[in-house]
Each structure stands twice: as C-alpha cells, then as structure tokens.
Scaffold this active site. Sequence first.
Site: not given
Ligand code: PHB
Length: 364
Positions: A25, A179, A177, A174, A234
Amino acid sequence: MTSLFDPIQVGDLELPNRILMAPLTRNRAVAGLKPGPLQVEYYQQRAGAGLIITEATQISPMGQGYLDTPGIYSTEQVAAWRQVTDAVHAAGGRIFVQLWHVGRISHSSLLPGGARPVSSTNQRPNARTFAAEGFVDVSPPRALRDAEIPGLIEDYRHAARSALDAGFDGVEVHGANNYLLEQFLRDSVNDRDGPYGGSIENRARLVVEIMQAIAVEIGASRTGLRLSPMTTFNDTPRDSDPQALFEHLVSQLDPLGLAYVHVIQGETGGPRYPEDAARPFDYAALKACFSGCWMLNNGYGPDDAPRALAAGEADLIAFGRPFISNPDLVNRLRAGAPLAPPNPETFYGGGAEGYTDYPTLETR
Ligand code: PHB
C-alpha cells in the site's frame, strides 16, 4: 536444489524467477482513486520480478479503508490500470492485482454517503486508519446481513472481470491482515449465527464462495489467495484454533486448482514465529493441504529466502520492503549486490520521492 532464479509455472504463466513483488500500500492514487503516470513508472521499474502483485486495490467504494488507495470497479479505473499493465508487459513483466475489501478497518468519511463500515460483526476494533483529517479511530461497523452476501460476492466477481479488462494476468484475493475476509474467518471476530458464522465450515464459507465465483469468472489458474493465520495486525486477536481453521480452508480450496496460495508467516512486518503464540503454527502442515504453488512472505532476505526454497518450504518468495527501495531487486540478488534500505517516511502518500526515485545498480 531449487533456487530463486529457477523458472516456475504458476497457473498459465511461466515465471522467469521465484522472486515476487509483494502487495504494498503506497496511498498515491490520483483523483478517481486510480493509478496515474507515477504508478505506471513505479510498476514498470519493477518488471524484473517473477510476478508483481499490486498494492491492495478495493473492489467497491465500500471496500476502501484508507486515503488515496486505488480501486478496480469503475471504467475509468480499468482504463488507468491498463496503462500500468501495458507498461509492465512492454518491459517483459507479469502483474496480478490484489483485490481488497477492508471491512471494519475503515472510517465513515471514506465511505459513500458517510456509511458505516461493514463486517461480520458490529464490534469495533481499537485499530486506526488514515483519512483526509489524518490518523483516526476506525468507525463502528455494522454486521452484513446474510441477504447482502450475494451482492458482496458479485462485487468480487465484477472486480475480477475488471482486472482482466484492464490487462492484468490475474488476481490475488486479499484474505489476510484482518480485513473483511479474515473478519469472517476468525472466531475472535465473527460472532454471527447462520450460514456464515459459528463452525469453521461456516466461517470459511464466504472465502470459499468468493474464490469459486472468481474461478468461474476468470479461471482458477489466474487466481491466487493471500492468508495470514497468525497475525494480530489491525488489533485483531488470533483465532482459537488457527491450524484447524486454515487447514480446513486450504483443503476446501485445493480442488479448485488455484494459481497459488500466499502466506504471511507470523506477525505482518514482525517475527515469523511470534513468541506469544499459544502454539507455534505448523506452516508445513498447511502447505501439505494444497497441491498448487506455495508462496511465503515476511521479512525474507538474500540468506533465508534461498534456504526456504531449497528446504521445500516454499515454491515462491514474496518480497515487500526490499522491492520499495530496490527496483532491480532480482538483478541485485543475482549479483549478490547490497540491498538499499527503504525510507519508511515515504511509504504512505506523497509523490515521486521514495517511490520512483530509488536507483538501480547501473544508475547509482
Ligand atoms: C496498510 O495500508 O497499512 C496495509 C494495507 C494492506 C495490508 C497491510 C497494510 O494488507
């Protein structure tokens, strides 16, 4: 013994090496949440990678969680990404787009009509995100109703189709992480009843249905998946039994014939074997559930990446931060040349500085 520089077949693609550019990112999208000339240059500079996986790219306006991240749902975004894929292909490279929905890691100011973020749950994590006003606590989410799930799967299907229209060689979903997709997978987050909550089978159902829908739309051989079984990124606790959860998921997906599975080991950007884990995760056992290509990521460098390949722990290694500051990473690894360190101050947002101005070995 397998080396980083051995070619490999991944789905329909013949990769010239096993050194992949991990999704990163960078928050530099232009108006319309699309790539501009700077992104064209940035990705073209890195076309020596066996395969580029783009920065996380939202599948819909509701999938956005940070300022200035690109999307792949509008016709304007497809046209803009076409400039990127043409440039990478002209330079001899290959490129997948990472399909992203942040779920509850968002702020209402980033969402259509100031909407609440959506998730598997109504519970808000302590996480923060970056919006127009700077760093902010994420907004309270609302749990998606079961009746909304088909629309969500349709958004993924549409984004995958848009990716092929934009000239991408494939997509990476994705699922990492913490999400949206991991918010369904983990019992530390998912507090639903019904077909998408409760048992491991139910919590894995959404990811399986999305992967099936994308495989039907663009072909499983053009579709990969990224997972992160142990990360607490997160502000999200681990699942009560990550080994069982992720072995079930990968076993369910194996018959589809996906291009690859991509695993972030341990804590994203931190230790691969976190000491606070109740039980160490057995990555070899997870790999044994899958017959396609296996990609590992997280802090690998010139010494341990070749070791992981030679030991049969992985077929491919994804490099993140080294690709930020070494556009010619493949050449440098091949030459045994030193790697330039990246500057974290220019990771997120800004312009060419710390983005397209890292030199190659020849131009230094
Ligand atoms: C971030 O924006 O920090 C970010 C985005 C996607 C990821 C990990 C970190 O999988």
